[in-house]
Write a protein that holds these residues in place. Structure first.
Motif, PDB file in Angstrom:
ATOM      1  N   ALA A  85       0.822  -1.212   0.000  1.00  0.00           N
ATOM      2  CA  ALA A  85       0.000   0.000   0.000  1.00  0.00           C
ATOM      3  C   ALA A  85       0.855   1.260   0.000  1.00  0.00           C
ATOM      4  O   ALA A  85       0.543   2.248  -0.684  1.00  0.00           O
ATOM      5  CB  ALA A  85      -0.929  -0.005   1.206  1.00  0.00           C
ATOM      6  N   LYS A  88       2.216   2.967  -3.240  1.00  0.00           N
ATOM      7  CA  LYS A  88       1.298   3.883  -3.930  1.00  0.00           C
ATOM      8  C   LYS A  88       1.268   3.694  -5.449  1.00  0.00           C
ATOM      9  O   LYS A  88       0.919   4.608  -6.188  1.00  0.00           O
ATOM     10  CB  LYS A  88       1.651   5.348  -3.618  1.00  0.00           C
ATOM     11  N   ASN A  89       1.640   2.517  -5.918  1.00  0.00           N
ATOM     12  CA  ASN A  89       1.557   2.275  -7.364  1.00  0.00           C
ATOM     13  C   ASN A  89       0.699   1.054  -7.698  1.00  0.00           C
ATOM     14  O   ASN A  89       0.718   0.568  -8.829  1.00  0.00           O
ATOM     15  CB  ASN A  89       2.951   2.105  -7.968  1.00  0.00           C
ATOM     16  N   ASP A  91      -3.204  -0.360  -7.874  1.00  0.00           N
ATOM     17  CA  ASP A  91      -4.626  -0.009  -7.852  1.00  0.00           C
ATOM     18  C   ASP A  91      -5.396  -0.898  -6.890  1.00  0.00           C
ATOM     19  O   ASP A  91      -6.447  -0.515  -6.378  1.00  0.00           O
ATOM     20  CB  ASP A  91      -5.216  -0.132  -9.260  1.00  0.00           C
ATOM     21  N   VAL A  93      -4.618  -4.003  -3.731  1.00  0.00           N
ATOM     22  CA  VAL A  93      -3.782  -4.917  -2.957  1.00  0.00           C
ATOM     23  C   VAL A  93      -4.673  -6.084  -2.563  1.00  0.00           C
ATOM     24  O   VAL A  93      -5.648  -5.917  -1.827  1.00  0.00           O
ATOM     25  CB  VAL A  93      -3.195  -4.238  -1.704  1.00  0.00           C
ATOM     26  N   ALA A 108      -5.674  -1.451   6.016  1.00  0.00           N
ATOM     27  CA  ALA A 108      -6.732  -0.661   5.371  1.00  0.00           C
ATOM     28  C   ALA A 108      -7.015   0.624   6.137  1.00  0.00           C
ATOM     29  O   ALA A 108      -7.300   1.668   5.540  1.00  0.00           O
ATOM     30  CB  ALA A 108      -8.003  -1.505   5.256  1.00  0.00           C
ATOM     31  N   PHE A 111      -4.242   3.097   5.335  1.00  0.00           N
ATOM     32  CA  PHE A 111      -4.253   3.579   3.949  1.00  0.00           C
ATOM     33  C   PHE A 111      -5.696   3.586   3.432  1.00  0.00           C
ATOM     34  O   PHE A 111      -6.078   2.754   2.599  1.00  0.00           O
ATOM     35  CB  PHE A 111      -3.363   2.698   3.064  1.00  0.00           C
ATOM     36  N   ASP A 113      -7.325   5.320   1.367  1.00  0.00           N
ATOM     37  CA  ASP A 113      -7.567   5.580  -0.057  1.00  0.00           C
ATOM     38  C   ASP A 113      -7.139   4.416  -0.947  1.00  0.00           C
ATOM     39  O   ASP A 113      -7.345   4.456  -2.164  1.00  0.00           O
ATOM     40  CB  ASP A 113      -6.833   6.856  -0.492  1.00  0.00           C
ATOM     41  N   GLN A 114      -6.526   3.414  -0.356  1.00  0.00           N
ATOM     42  CA  GLN A 114      -6.070   2.249  -1.114  1.00  0.00           C
ATOM     43  C   GLN A 114      -7.197   1.221  -1.212  1.00  0.00           C
ATOM     44  O   GLN A 114      -7.865   0.917  -0.228  1.00  0.00           O
ATOM     45  CB  GLN A 114      -4.858   1.619  -0.434  1.00  0.00           C
ATOM     46  N   LYS A 115      -7.414   0.679  -2.387  1.00  0.00           N
ATOM     47  CA  LYS A 115      -8.379  -0.407  -2.548  1.00  0.00           C
ATOM     48  C   LYS A 115      -7.714  -1.724  -2.165  1.00  0.00           C
ATOM     49  O   LYS A 115      -6.610  -2.039  -2.628  1.00  0.00           O
ATOM     50  CB  LYS A 115      -8.886  -0.481  -3.995  1.00  0.00           C
ATOM     51  N   PHE A 116      -8.393  -2.494  -1.330  1.00  0.00           N
ATOM     52  CA  PHE A 116      -7.925  -3.810  -0.915  1.00  0.00           C
ATOM     53  C   PHE A 116      -8.987  -4.859  -1.268  1.00  0.00           C
ATOM     54  O   PHE A 116     -10.181  -4.577  -1.291  1.00  0.00           O
ATOM     55  CB  PHE A 116      -7.703  -3.865   0.599  1.00  0.00           C
ATOM     56  N   ASN A 129     -12.841   0.144   2.709  1.00  0.00           N
ATOM     57  CA  ASN A 129     -12.058   0.095   1.465  1.00  0.00           C
ATOM     58  C   ASN A 129     -11.595  -1.320   1.120  1.00  0.00           C
ATOM     59  O   ASN A 129     -10.657  -1.504   0.351  1.00  0.00           O
ATOM     60  CB  ASN A 129     -10.854   1.037   1.540  1.00  0.00           C
TER      61      ASN A 129
END
Length: 351
Positions: A85, A88-89, A91, A93, A108, A111, A113-116, A129
């Motif tokens: 995560a 940051k590269n 889309d 995880v 989660a 982070f 804003d990270q899609k898991f 998320n």
């Protein structure tokens, strides 16, 4: 075998329909996925390898890119998720296994804003998320339990779990329920090796079950399951594989395999990111009706299960799909309940 063909066709059509939908979404193709494997990593001939198959198909159909991160131990799950995560590269995880739920919750939250995504969880959503995929392994275990009970010559069958944890009890309860549905007097033994990565322990526990009279043993133990199959081959008994189709590992020895179509689950989560429908805070379930689980039938186990048993498996599969039979999910059971499922049967006692 009519209904099993329909179930297999359902899984195939699921992939085909997803592929068709994806062709309209190629503008978003090229997303990058990090896959954090469950314990055992790639090469387990089981859970992780099957998820990897879903990633490969997503690469072909959807144009994604992916990297695989293989934690050395369960204690490394959180750091592996956080590292992915923090890069940051990615889309998406994507994680796997019940043991990863808490580490993913923490990652989660750190982070948001990270899609898991996570494959093989319970009914409860993980985080806003995170999207979860649940293969109803208890329904698939029910069907192989039917096969085991109707094939056993000793009247005793066994189960070798990796760790003594709720998600593994999900398999056992389904297996037990299926066996008892067709043979109320069948004896079902359960043992837990304590590891998902120790074939030697799997073999040792299986030999002990065989000595106790069990002639069919269901391995729900990832890499440890290879030892269960080896012991079955040595003792001329049967093993039942898990997660992927393991019939080929010992033709004539593996009665069938309880396939969890985690490749379908992983593909579905990835597709939701590609086509913009990803919505966290939910877990989607895939059972016999959705083609998420099935008993593997192929040239390697042809003739091992009688026509009468195959017909009964078809009949009971149809009843599960219709709702006439409700296979109990261990995680949802009232701890104080003495019976389980529909129709109800007595819960297993320690043995």
């Amino acid at each position: 075998m009519k209904f099993f063909k329909q179930v297999a066709l359902c899984a195939s059509l699921s992939f085909a329909s997803l592929s068709l939908i994806a062709t309209t979404s190629m503008a978003q193709a090229g997303i990058k996925v990090a896959f954090v494997t469950a314990e055992g990593g790639l090469g387990d001939h089981s859970f992780n390898d099957m998820i990897a198959d879903g990633l490969k198909k997503a690469k072909t159909d959807l144009g994604i890119k992916y990297e695989v991160i293989q934690p050395r131990a369960v204690s490394d799950f959180k750091s592996s998720l956080v590292r992915a995560a923090a890069a940051k590269n990615f889309d998406l995880v994507l994680g796997a296994s019940f043991d990863m739920i808490q580490p993913m919750k923490e990652a989660a939250a750190a982070f948001p804003d990270q899609k898991f995504g996570i494959v093989d969880v319970g009914s409860d959503p993980i985080a806003p998320n995170v999207v979860g995929g649940v293969a109803k392994d208890w329904e698939g275990s029910f069907i192989v339990g039917v096969a085991a009970a109707m094939t056993s010559k000793t009247g005793t069958i066994g189960f070798v779990g990796g760790k003594d944890i709720p998600v593994i009890h999900r398999f056992f309860n389904g297996y037990y329920y299926g066996a008892k549905t067709v043979k109320p007097d069948i004896k079902v033994l359960e043992r837990y090796s304590g590891s998902f990565t120790d074939p030697a322990a799997g073999k040792e526990y299986t030999l002990a079950l065989v000595n106790a009279g069990s002639d069919i043993n269901f391995a729900v133990a990832n890499l440890t399951g290879a030892g269960v199959i080896d012991a079955a081959k040595q003792t001329h008994t049967f093993a039942i594989g898990v997660d992927s189709n393991q019939n080929y590992m010992a033709p004539g020895t593996v009665l069938t395999s309880m396939m969890k179509r985690v490749d379908v689950l992983a593909y579905d989560i990835i597709k939701s990111v590609v086509d913009g429908t990803f919505k966290g805070g939910a877990n989607k379930q895939y059972g016999l009706k959705e083609g998420g689980v099935q008993a593997a039938m192929d040239q390697y186990n042809k003739g091992l299960i009688s026509d009468a048993a195959l017909a009964k498996m078809d009949e009971l599969t149809a009843k599960v799909v219709s709702g006439e039979i409700v296979v109990p999910n261990y995680i949802d059971l009232d701890p104080n309940a003495k019976q389980m499922g529909k129709p109800p049967i007595d819960r297993p006692s320690a043995n």
